[in-house]
Design a protein around this motif. Structure first.
Motif, PDB file in Angstrom:
ATOM      1  N   ARG A  54       0.756  -1.203  -0.028  1.00 12.59           N
ATOM      2  CA  ARG A  54      -0.428   0.147  -0.308  1.00 12.59           C
ATOM      3  C   ARG A  54       1.038   0.517  -0.136  1.00 12.59           C
ATOM      4  O   ARG A  54       0.093   2.516   0.482  1.00 12.59           O
ATOM      5  CB  ARG A  54      -0.570   0.199   1.404  1.00 12.59           C
ATOM      6  N   ILE A 471       7.305   2.174  -6.454  1.00 13.10           N
ATOM      7  CA  ILE A 471       5.826   2.463  -6.328  1.00 13.10           C
ATOM      8  C   ILE A 471       6.521   3.642  -8.063  1.00 13.10           C
ATOM      9  O   ILE A 471       5.574   4.290  -8.987  1.00 13.10           O
ATOM     10  CB  ILE A 471       4.704   3.063  -5.390  1.00 13.10           C
ATOM     11  N   GLU A 475       5.486   4.894 -11.620  1.00 12.08           N
ATOM     12  CA  GLU A 475       4.549   5.650 -11.884  1.00 12.08           C
ATOM     13  C   GLU A 475       5.456   6.349 -13.200  1.00 12.08           C
ATOM     14  O   GLU A 475       5.163   6.934 -14.184  1.00 12.08           O
ATOM     15  CB  GLU A 475       4.671   6.254 -10.552  1.00 12.08           C
ATOM     16  N   LYS A 478       5.048   4.279 -16.387  1.00 10.23           N
ATOM     17  CA  LYS A 478       3.722   4.967 -16.564  1.00 10.23           C
ATOM     18  C   LYS A 478       3.338   6.029 -17.406  1.00 10.23           C
ATOM     19  O   LYS A 478       3.014   6.874 -18.795  1.00 10.23           O
ATOM     20  CB  LYS A 478       2.672   5.009 -15.205  1.00 10.23           C
ATOM     21  N   THR A 488      -2.323   2.672 -20.206  1.00 13.32           N
ATOM     22  CA  THR A 488      -1.927   1.074 -18.777  1.00 13.32           C
ATOM     23  C   THR A 488      -2.513   1.435 -17.982  1.00 13.32           C
ATOM     24  O   THR A 488      -3.147   2.578 -17.566  1.00 13.32           O
ATOM     25  CB  THR A 488      -0.658   1.170 -18.614  1.00 13.32           C
ATOM     26  N   SER A 489      -2.771   0.572 -17.461  1.00 15.95           N
ATOM     27  CA  SER A 489      -3.743   0.578 -16.109  1.00 15.95           C
ATOM     28  C   SER A 489      -3.279  -0.509 -15.211  1.00 15.95           C
ATOM     29  O   SER A 489      -3.394  -1.275 -14.374  1.00 15.95           O
ATOM     30  CB  SER A 489      -4.660  -0.330 -15.744  1.00 15.95           C
ATOM     31  N   LEU A 490      -1.533  -0.829 -14.740  1.00 12.58           N
ATOM     32  CA  LEU A 490      -0.420  -0.898 -14.128  1.00 12.58           C
ATOM     33  C   LEU A 490      -1.003  -0.596 -12.544  1.00 12.58           C
ATOM     34  O   LEU A 490      -0.936   0.474 -12.317  1.00 12.58           O
ATOM     35  CB  LEU A 490       0.771  -0.887 -14.313  1.00 12.58           C
ATOM     36  N   SER A 491      -1.317  -1.415 -11.485  1.00 11.82           N
ATOM     37  CA  SER A 491      -1.648  -1.385  -9.962  1.00 11.82           C
ATOM     38  C   SER A 491      -0.241  -0.967  -9.305  1.00 11.82           C
ATOM     39  O   SER A 491       0.415  -1.169 -10.412  1.00 11.82           O
ATOM     40  CB  SER A 491      -2.331  -3.000  -9.838  1.00 11.82           C
ATOM     41  N   GLN A 492       0.120  -1.193  -7.944  1.00 16.59           N
ATOM     42  CA  GLN A 492       1.607  -1.249  -7.443  1.00 16.59           C
ATOM     43  C   GLN A 492       1.644  -2.390  -6.987  1.00 16.59           C
ATOM     44  O   GLN A 492       2.577  -2.306  -6.780  1.00 16.59           O
ATOM     45  CB  GLN A 492       0.679   0.177  -6.694  1.00 16.59           C
ATOM     46  N   SER A 493       1.239  -3.272  -7.266  1.00 19.50           N
ATOM     47  CA  SER A 493       1.941  -4.078  -7.418  1.00 19.50           C
ATOM     48  C   SER A 493       1.270  -5.035  -8.388  1.00 19.50           C
ATOM     49  O   SER A 493       0.780  -6.338  -8.424  1.00 19.50           O
ATOM     50  CB  SER A 493       0.642  -5.324  -5.877  1.00 19.50           C
ATOM     51  N   PRO A 494       1.591  -4.789  -9.408  1.00 21.06           N
ATOM     52  CA  PRO A 494       1.434  -5.911 -10.908  1.00 21.06           C
ATOM     53  C   PRO A 494       2.301  -7.268 -10.489  1.00 21.06           C
ATOM     54  O   PRO A 494       3.617  -7.264  -9.614  1.00 21.06           O
ATOM     55  CB  PRO A 494       2.051  -4.457 -11.790  1.00 21.06           C
ATOM     56  N   ASP A 498       1.905  -8.543 -16.683  1.00 23.31           N
ATOM     57  CA  ASP A 498       1.119  -7.248 -16.877  1.00 23.31           C
ATOM     58  C   ASP A 498       2.167  -6.466 -17.573  1.00 23.31           C
ATOM     59  O   ASP A 498       1.550  -5.762 -18.666  1.00 23.31           O
ATOM     60  CB  ASP A 498       0.391  -6.624 -15.092  1.00 23.31           C
TER      61      ASP A 498
END
Length: 713
Positions: A54, A471, A475, A478, A488-494, A498
Motif C-alpha cells: 500500500r 512504486i 509511476e 507509466k 496502461t492500468s498498472l497497479s501498485q502491485s503488478p 502485466d
C-alpha cells in the motif's frame, strides 16, 4: 496458570508504530516490540507485506521504515564535477524508491577540500526529484589511492573517464617507461591542484589487443592470482571413490554449452514416462573439493563468481578444478550432485529428490548442434531418443512457463568477435536458440527443486531473490508510456504478465527497443539473500542457484546445505557459515555487480576500439537518455553508447524539463526526448576509456530552417 496471549496489532497500529521510528527497524525488532512469537510471526510477515504494497512503509532487505522518512545525512562518494566546477556525488547506499539522486556539493569546507573519489558524510536536502544539494561534513575515507593509467608525454592519463586531468610523475618512475605503457599508480594527494602519481607497477601496453579486459580487471580491483595454498590444494585433488554414490555411468548424460565454453558444470539426461518426462540434472560436485574454511574456499569466496571477457575468463576456481576435475568432460568419470525430477505433460513438477552420483558424459554438445537436431537439419547420432525426449521436456516446461506468466523481456546480448591477434573484427547480437531456452528451463527446474527441498528441511538457504518494482519506478514507467500514447492500468502491485501485456501492445511494438528498455529499468535488481521474498521476474515463490557451482559461490553454498540437510556425506554446510549468511549474501551480491561492471567496461572499450576507425562516419542513433548536460545515444546495431554534450547543441538554448525528461529549445521549441531517432556523426572514440562522443548531424529543425529563410528574405 496460563499466561494471557498478547493481542496482535492492527494494520493501523503497526503503521503508526513504524511512522514513529527515526531509523530502519528489523522484522525481529518489530516482533519483539509487539511480543509476537511462534506462528504469529507469519501473521506479522503478511501484515508488513500488505502495508508495504500500500506504500505505507518501505522495506530494505529485512528492515522496514516509514515511507515518509528520508535521512538528511548520507554517506556519499564524490564522482566528478559539474560544468560549474561543483563536486557531484552519489549515495553509497540508497533505499528510497527509484534511482539514487545526484547530489551537488555546494559547500565544501573540509581541509583539505573534498575531491573526486572521496567517501563523505554529507548533509543533504532535495532541490527536485532527482537532484539534491549537499554540504560535506566529514571525510570517511580519502579517494582510492591506486589507479590504472597510461604513460604518455611524461605524464599519466587515467583510464577512468571521471579524471580528465593528467597526473605528474614523481621520482619513483623507472626511466625505461615508454609511451602507451599501462601502469598502476598511487595518488597520495588526489585533491591537490597538481596531483602527482607514484609508480606501483607496469601491467602491459594500452596498444595491445587484450588491453580492454586487462584495464577492466585492474580498474575494478578483480582478484587475479590464486594463493599458493589454493593452487596446491587444487593440484592434489582427486576424484572420490564411488562409495555410496549412485553409479549412473551407464546413462547417456550430455553437456550442452556454447562452442567456446571450457568448463562444463551441468549435464542432462531424460526419458519419457506415462505421465510426462523423467529428468536428471547432474551438476559438478564442487563442494566435495572446496571444503568450508580451506584455502580454495577462501579464494572462491573472495571472487564470489567467475568474470567473463571476450578474450579471457577470470575463474572462481583454479584451472585444475574449473577445467579439470569439476568439469563434466566427455568420456571421463565425474562426481556430481543430481536433481532427479519428474514432470507431467503440462510441465508441472510431480516429485523430485537429490543425491550424489558418478556419471560419465556421453557427449559434449553445442547449442548450435542441438538446435540443428531440433529443426531436423542434422541428427545427433549414438544418443538414442535423448534429443527427442529433451525437446518434449522443453515443450512441457514452456507450457508451465507461459501459464505462470514469466516476465518475457528481450535483452539483447552483445558478442565481440576477435581474430587470432585479438583485434575486434565484428560486434553483433548473440544468437538465441530454443536449445538455449531448453537448458535454461531445465536449470530453473532444478533450482526450484533445490529451494523447495532446503525450505522443507528448514536449513539455511541462499535464495536468489528478485523483488517487485518500486512504486516510484512504476509511476516513472507509466509516465513514459503515456508520453508515447500508450495507456496502461498498472497497479501498485503488478504481476509479470502485466508487463508482458505492455510489451505485446501494438504501440509498444513500434518502439519495441525503448519500451523494452524502460520496462527493464523499472525492475528491481536480483540479488542473494537468506530471506526468501520470491523471484518476481521468473514468477516463482522459491528459487535458489544450484546449477553453476564452478562459477558461482552461491551455488556451492546451496550444495553444502543440501549435503548437510540430506546427510549426503562430507562437505556440508557448517554452523558458522549458516550464521554468516546475511554477510555472505551481501558480499556475493557485491562481487556479482563488480564483475558485471568490469565486463561492461571491457565491452565498451572493445566497442570504442572497433569504432575508432570510423570516426567521421554518420550513424542513425536512438536517444537512450536525456539529462541537463546532454543526450545519451545508442547505436543499437553495435550496442554502443555515447554522449552528445549540450554544449554542441548550438542552434538554440536548451532547457532540461525534469518532469518529462526532455530538452526543449527556448526559441524554436525543438524537443529531444528518449526513444527519438537522430542522425549523428562520430567525433571521437577512445578505446582507453571506452568513451564515444557524437554530434548531431541535423542541427536545425524544419521550423528553424523556415525561420532562417524568412529572415534571409
Amino acid at each position: 496458570m496460563h499466561k494471557t496471549k498478547t493481542p496482535l496489532p492492527t494494520m493501523q497500529e503497526l503503521t503508526d508504530f513504524l511512522n514513529k521510528q527515526t531509523r530502519e527497524i528489523s522484522r525481529r525488532e518489530i516482533a519483539r516490540s509487539f511480543s509476537i512469537k511462534g506462528d504469529d510471526r507469519t501473521y506479522l510477515k503478511h501484515m508488513l507485506k500488505e502495508i508495504e504494497m500500500r506504500g505505507l512503509v518501505r522495506r530494505n532487505g529485512r528492515s522496514f521504515r516509514s515511507s515518509a522518512f528520508v535521512p538528511d545525512r548520507l554517506t556519499v562518494e564524490v564522482t566528478g564535477q559539474d560544468a560549474d566546477g561543483e563536486l557531484v556525488a552519489r549515495p553509497i547506499e540508497w533505499h528510497e524508491e527509484g534511482e539514487s539522486p545526484q547530489i551537488i556539493l555546494t559547500k565544501n569546507r573540509l581541509k583539505p577540500p573534498a575531491g573526486i573519489g572521496d567517501i563523505l558524510i554529507a548533509k543533504i536536502h532535495p532541490v527536485s526529484k532527482h537532484f539534491y544539494e549537499g554540504e560535506a561534513l566529514k571525510r570517511v575515507t580519502a579517494a582510492p589511492n591506486e589507479m590504472v593509467g597510461v604513460f604518455f608525454d611524461g605524464k599519466i592519463l587515467s583510464v577512468d573517464r571521471r579524471f580528465k586531468e593528467a597526473f605528474l610523475l614523481d621520482s619513483s618512475f623507472p626511466s625505461d617507461l615508454k609511451p602507451n605503457d599501462l601502469v598502476i599508480v598511487n595518488i597520495p594527494e588526489l585533491r591537490s591542484r597538481r596531483p602527482i602519481a607514484h609508480f606501483v607497477k607496469k601491467i602491459g601496453k594500452s596498444t595491445d589487443a587484450h588491453a580492454a579486459s586487462l584495464i577492466s580487471i585492474f580498474a575494478h580491483h578483480l582478484p587475479v592470482a590464486f594463493s599458493e595454498a589454493a593452487l596446491e590444494q587444487a593440484k592434489k585433488a582427486k576424484l572420490p571413490q564411488i562409495g555410496t554414490r549412485k553409479d549412473l555411468r551407464q546413462l547417456s548424460f550430455v553437456t550442452v554449452d556454447g562452442a567456446d565454453a571450457r568448463d562444463f558444470d551441468d549435464a542432462v539426461w531424460a526419458e519419457k514416462t506415462e505421465e510426462g518426462v523423467h529428468i536428471m540434472v547432474a551438476i559438478a560436485d564442487v563442494a566435495w573439493y572446496v571444503r568450508p574454511g580451506s584455502a580454495l574456499d577462501a579464494d572462491a569466496f573472495l571472487r564470489g563468481n567467475s568474470t567473463y571477457f571476450p578474450d579471457r575468463v577470470l575463474p572462481m576456481l583454479p584451472e585444475a578444478l574449473s577445467n579439470g576435475l569439476c568439469s563434466l568432460n566427455p568420456k571421463e568419470d565425474r562426481s556430481v550432485m543430481v536433481a532427479e525430477i519428474w514432470i507431467d505433460k503440462e510441465g508441472r513438477k510431480l516429485k523430485h529428490h537429490f543425491f550424489r552420483a558418478m556419471i560419465r558424459s556421453a557427449a559434449r554438445l553445442t547449442y548450435e548442434e542441438v538446435q540443428a537436431d531440433f529443426d531436423g537439419r542434422h541428427s545427433i547420432e549414438n544418443l538414442g531418443s535423448l534429443m527427442e525426449v529433451l525437446k518434449a521436456a522443453y515443450q512441457a516446461l514452456l507450457k508451465a512457463r507461459l501459464k505462470r506468466g514469466v516476465l518475457e523481456l528481450d535483452v539483447p546480448e552483445r558478442e565481440v568477435q576477435l581474430n587470432e591477434e585479438g583485434k575486434v573484427i565484428a560486434i553483433r547480437q548473440r544468437e538465441r536458440y530454443d536449445s538455449h531456452k531448453m537448458i535454461e528451463e531445465l536449470m530453473i527446474l532444478a533450482n526450484v527443486a533445490a529451494a523447495e527441498t532446503l525450505e522443507k528441511l528448514n536449513i539455511a538457504t541462499m535464495y536468489r531473490v528478485h523483488d517487485r518494482p518500486s512504486i516510484e519506478k512504476l509511476e516513472s514507467l507509466k509516465t513514459f508510456l503515456k508520453s508515447i500514447g500508450l495507456k496502461t492500468s498498472l497497479s501498485q502491485s503488478p504481476e509479470p504478465k502485466d508487463f508482458n501485456e505492455i510489451l505485446s501492445m501494438k504501440q509498444a511494438h513500434k518502439q519495441s527497443v525503448v519500451v523494452n528498455e524502460m520496462v527493464l529499468r523499472s525492475q528491481s535488481q536480483a540479488e542473494y539473500s537468506p530471506e526468501n521474498i520470491g523471484h518476481f521476474g521468473l514468477a516463482l515463490e522459491k528459487y535458489a542457484h544450484f546449477t553453476s557451482p564452478i562459477r558461482r559461490y552461491a551455488d556451492i553454498l546451496v550444495h553444502r546445505a543440501l549435503i548437510e540437510g540430506l546427510h549426503l556425506g562430507a562437505g556440508g554446510l557448517t554452523q558458522d557459515e549458516a550464521a554468516a549468511f546475511d554477510k555472505i549474501a551481501q558480499h556475493i551480491s557485491a562481487t556479482e555487480r563488480q564483475s558485471a561492471a568490469a565486463e561492461q567496461d571491457a565491452l565498451d572499450r572493445y566497442t570504442a576500439s572497433f569504432l575508432a576507425d570510423r570516426v567521421g562516419e554518420i550513424f542513425e542513433a536512438r536517444i537512450s537518455s536525456v539529462t541537463r548536460f546532454g543526450l545519451f545515444v545508442a547505436l543499437d546495431e553495435y550496442g554502443a553508447d555515447g554522449i552528445i554534450p549540450i554544449s554542441t547543441l548550438t542552434d538554440d538554448h536548451y532547457i532540461f524539463d525534469e518532469k518529462t525528461e526532455i530538452l526543449k529549445g527556448t526559441r524554436f521549441s525543438r524537443v529531444f526526448e528518449r526513444g527519438q531517432t537522430v542522425r549523428v556523426v562520430l567525433k571521437e572514440a577512445v578505446p582507453l576509456t571506452g568513451g564515444l562522443l557524437f554530434h548531431l548531424v541535423d542541427m536545425h529543425s524544419s521550423r528553424q530552417k523556415r525561420f532562417f529563410r524568412r529572415k534571409k528574405r
